[in-house]
Design an enzyme around this catalytic site. Structure first.
Site, PDB file in Angstrom:
ATOM      1  N   ALA A  75      -4.759   7.122   5.763  1.00  0.00           N
ATOM      2  CA  ALA A  75      -4.449   7.213   7.197  1.00  0.00           C
ATOM      3  C   ALA A  75      -3.217   8.063   7.487  1.00  0.00           C
ATOM      4  O   ALA A  75      -3.129   8.650   8.557  1.00  0.00           O
ATOM      5  CB  ALA A  75      -4.275   5.823   7.775  1.00  0.00           C
ATOM      6  N   THR A  76      -2.286   8.127   6.558  1.00  0.00           N
ATOM      7  CA  THR A  76      -1.118   8.984   6.794  1.00  0.00           C
ATOM      8  C   THR A  76      -1.596  10.415   6.990  1.00  0.00           C
ATOM      9  O   THR A  76      -1.201  11.103   7.946  1.00  0.00           O
ATOM     10  CB  THR A  76      -0.129   8.888   5.603  1.00  0.00           C
ATOM     11  OG1 THR A  76       0.310   7.530   5.495  1.00  0.00           O
ATOM     12  CG2 THR A  76       1.065   9.799   5.801  1.00  0.00           C
ATOM     13  N   ASN A 155       0.525  -3.005  12.965  1.00  0.00           N
ATOM     14  CA  ASN A 155       0.582  -3.500  11.590  1.00  0.00           C
ATOM     15  C   ASN A 155       1.613  -4.604  11.384  1.00  0.00           C
ATOM     16  O   ASN A 155       1.574  -5.303  10.388  1.00  0.00           O
ATOM     17  CB  ASN A 155       0.859  -2.347  10.618  1.00  0.00           C
ATOM     18  CG  ASN A 155       1.926  -1.413  11.117  1.00  0.00           C
ATOM     19  OD1 ASN A 155       1.815  -0.847  12.203  1.00  0.00           O
ATOM     20  ND2 ASN A 155       2.973  -1.246  10.341  1.00  0.00           N
ATOM     21  N   GLN A 183      -5.610  -0.850  11.113  1.00  0.00           N
ATOM     22  CA  GLN A 183      -5.471  -2.310  10.979  1.00  0.00           C
ATOM     23  C   GLN A 183      -6.612  -3.060  11.660  1.00  0.00           C
ATOM     24  O   GLN A 183      -6.837  -4.239  11.368  1.00  0.00           O
ATOM     25  CB  GLN A 183      -4.118  -2.771  11.552  1.00  0.00           C
ATOM     26  CG  GLN A 183      -2.909  -2.270  10.771  1.00  0.00           C
ATOM     27  CD  GLN A 183      -2.751  -2.931   9.412  1.00  0.00           C
ATOM     28  OE1 GLN A 183      -3.394  -3.939   9.107  1.00  0.00           O
ATOM     29  NE2 GLN A 183      -1.899  -2.365   8.574  1.00  0.00           N
ATOM     30  N   HIS A 205      -8.104   1.159   2.143  1.00  0.00           N
ATOM     31  CA  HIS A 205      -7.438   0.052   1.430  1.00  0.00           C
ATOM     32  C   HIS A 205      -7.007  -1.108   2.329  1.00  0.00           C
ATOM     33  O   HIS A 205      -6.503  -2.105   1.834  1.00  0.00           O
ATOM     34  CB  HIS A 205      -6.260   0.559   0.590  1.00  0.00           C
ATOM     35  CG  HIS A 205      -5.016   0.939   1.344  1.00  0.00           C
ATOM     36  ND1 HIS A 205      -3.903   0.137   1.342  1.00  0.00           N
ATOM     37  CD2 HIS A 205      -4.703   2.018   2.076  1.00  0.00           C
ATOM     38  CE1 HIS A 205      -2.940   0.729   2.054  1.00  0.00           C
ATOM     39  NE2 HIS A 205      -3.406   1.880   2.502  1.00  0.00           N
ATOM     40  N   THR A 244     -11.082  18.845  -3.349  1.00  0.00           N
ATOM     41  CA  THR A 244     -12.222  18.172  -3.972  1.00  0.00           C
ATOM     42  C   THR A 244     -12.307  16.729  -3.505  1.00  0.00           C
ATOM     43  O   THR A 244     -11.293  16.020  -3.493  1.00  0.00           O
ATOM     44  CB  THR A 244     -12.073  18.221  -5.513  1.00  0.00           C
ATOM     45  OG1 THR A 244     -12.082  19.596  -5.890  1.00  0.00           O
ATOM     46  CG2 THR A 244     -13.194  17.477  -6.222  1.00  0.00           C
ATOM     47  N   CYS A 330       5.880  -0.675   4.735  1.00  0.00           N
ATOM     48  CA  CYS A 330       6.298   0.705   4.515  1.00  0.00           C
ATOM     49  C   CYS A 330       7.794   0.867   4.731  1.00  0.00           C
ATOM     50  O   CYS A 330       8.387   1.824   4.292  1.00  0.00           O
ATOM     51  CB  CYS A 330       5.544   1.640   5.454  1.00  0.00           C
ATOM     52  SG  CYS A 330       3.792   1.330   5.453  1.00  0.00           S
TER      53      CYS A 330
HETATM   54  N1  PLP Z   1      -1.170   3.415  10.024  1.00  0.00           N
HETATM   55  C1  PLP Z   1      -0.999   2.088  10.004  1.00  0.00           C
HETATM   56  C2  PLP Z   1      -1.060   1.319  11.285  1.00  0.00           C
HETATM   57  C3  PLP Z   1      -0.751   1.417   8.797  1.00  0.00           C
HETATM   58  O1  PLP Z   1      -0.583   0.114   8.784  1.00  0.00           O
HETATM   59  C4  PLP Z   1      -0.700   2.186   7.599  1.00  0.00           C
HETATM   60  C5  PLP Z   1      -0.385   1.555   6.305  1.00  0.00           C
HETATM   61  O2  PLP Z   1       0.503   0.748   6.170  1.00  0.00           O
HETATM   62  C6  PLP Z   1      -0.895   3.573   7.681  1.00  0.00           C
HETATM   63  C7  PLP Z   1      -1.127   4.148   8.910  1.00  0.00           C
HETATM   64  C8  PLP Z   1      -0.845   4.442   6.464  1.00  0.00           C
HETATM   65  O3  PLP Z   1      -2.056   4.371   5.798  1.00  0.00           O
HETATM   66  P1  PLP Z   1      -2.257   4.978   4.323  1.00  0.00           P
HETATM   67  O4  PLP Z   1      -1.607   3.990   3.414  1.00  0.00           O
HETATM   68  O5  PLP Z   1      -3.728   5.034   4.136  1.00  0.00           O
HETATM   69  O6  PLP Z   1      -1.631   6.308   4.294  1.00  0.00           O
END
Ligand code: PLP
Length: 406
Positions: A75-76, A155, A183, A205, A244, A330
């Protein structure tokens, strides 16, 4: 029945890979290891068809077309691609972006980067229970606005946002709408059309899939969203994200979405009941415990509580056999109070006492009861060492107390 220790209650940080997901992935590490971009042999074809099957499984869960999904590393990356990719593609049209103060850093920092590059960003406040007011979005929209990015569910506090209302506003004004939905997807029903979304970030994940694989939903019709790729290379994913493909990861992501679709209704009800049991158990054992976030409009498995007069980090340390979190995983490397709690208007002192419980598929009533007992024990022990708690018990109002004779 004795509970098995340690207990995992941090499912917002990550989730274990479901056994069915792991089994689905296994052959794609071993005998079916082909590169999905190898067009001229059976190994490549097997990998490609597995990727396309997974794309369909994910699309089904969120109500989009398979071709509208771009696979990423999580997601990042999806948030970066959505926000920077749209900003760069629509720069001629406008340079204003709207988001909220409680977004994940992947969104906030992508916006900050764009600000340095000449874009204007409005970060909307939230109410005391963590909701963005659609009226604030309406007020913030200008003819220069090209994108609104509001997360589906937070989150830390689990609050679910009124995306459908915001989506309608965006549509009326011809502004693209993105959501970081990581989430919420797989926990609550999500349909990109019902929510009026043009872009949506996902990650495997958080829904019992593997780490390091995610996707970005990008609407292909009405409107057809343009995106500047952030990764140059072999032109994978129709040029939207080169690199890839992580075939086993994608297969696992697809299987995780299929399972989530099957289990969601039952799990949501079960986790809501567990969450209420946890909250009731805490209140029955302890005073001065405050709920953060919305009482009902929150993720089924999320509970965020401030235990007044107890330092959250000390409480975490004392709960050695329970995995919970103080603030977002995080940011837990820093001891800054959570910016999300601050945005709710919770004072710094109270924000420092908060614990996030993330209940998930493996948690049981016995575990919840065990956690309530340990919490009561440790909070009581720590409060016994707190002069502030003693004063509060003696009826001293700490807000008006005179702390010095001068
Ligand atoms: N966005 C939200 C709301 C999250 O909770 C998280 C992970 O903690 C992320 C983005 C980042 O996701 P990823 O770990 O897949 O980069």
């Amino acid at each position: 029945m004795a509970v098995k220790l340690p207990i995992y209650m941090d499912h917002h940080a990550t989730t274990p890979v479901a056994p069915e997901v792991f089994e689905a992935m296994r052959p794609y590490f071993l005998e079916r290891f082909g590169n999905a971009a190898s067009r001229n042999h059976a190994f490549g074809w097997a990998a490609e068809s597995a990727v396309e099957a997974a794309r369909s499984q994910i699309a089904l869960l969120i109500g989009c077309k398979p071709v509208e999904l771009v696979f990423t590393s999580g997601a990042t990356e999806s948030d970066n691609l959505a926000i920077k990719g749209v900003a760069q593609a629509y720069r001629e049209k406008g340079t204003h972006i709207i988001t909220s103060q409680i977004e994940h850093h992947a969104v906030l920092d992508s916006c900050k980067r764009l600000q340095k590059d000449g874009f204007q960003v409005t970060s909307l406040p939230v109410s005391r229970d963590g909701r963005v007011d659609p009226a604030d979005v309406a007020k913030a929209l200008t003819p220069k606005t090209i994108l609104v990015s509001i997360m589906l569910a937070n989150n830390e506090i689990g609050t679910v946002q009124p995306l459908a209302e915001i989506g309608r506003l965006c549509k009326e004004r011809g502004v693209l709408f993105h959501s970081d939905a990581v989430q919420g997807v797989g926990k609550i029903p999500v349909n990109v059309d019902a929510l009026g979304l043009d872009l949506m970030s996902l990650t495997a994940h958080k829904l019992y899939g593997p780490k390091g694989v995610g996707a970005l939903y990008v609407r292909m019709g009405k409107p057809r969203v343009k995106l500047v790729a952030q990764m140059d290379g072999g032109g994978h994913e129709k040029g939207r994200r080169s690199g890839t493909l992580n075939v086993p990861g994608i297969v696992g992501f697809g299987k995780a979405c299929e399972l989530a679709g099957q289990l969601m209704a039952g799990e949501a009800a079960r986790l809501t009941a567990l969450r209420e049991r946890l909250w009731a158990g805490i209140r029955a054992r302890l005073d001065h415990a405050h709920l953060n976030g919305h009482p009902t409009l929150r993720l089924p498995g999320n509970l965020n509580v401030s235990f007044e007069y107890v330092e959250g980090e000390s409480l975490l340390m004392s709960l050695k056999d329970v995995a919970v979190s103080s603030g977002s995983a995080c940011t837990s490397a820093s001891l800054e109070p959570s910016y999300v709690l601050k945005a709710l208007g919770i004072g710094e002192a109270l924000a420092h006492t908060s614990i996030r419980f993330g209940l998930g598929r493996g948690n049981t009533e016995e575990e919840v009861d065990y956690v309530c007992d340990r919490l009561a024990e440790q909070v009581t022990r720590l409060r016994a060492m707190s002069p502030l708690y003693e004063m509060a018990q003696d009826g001293v109002d700490l807000n008006t107390a005179q702390w010095s004779l001068h």
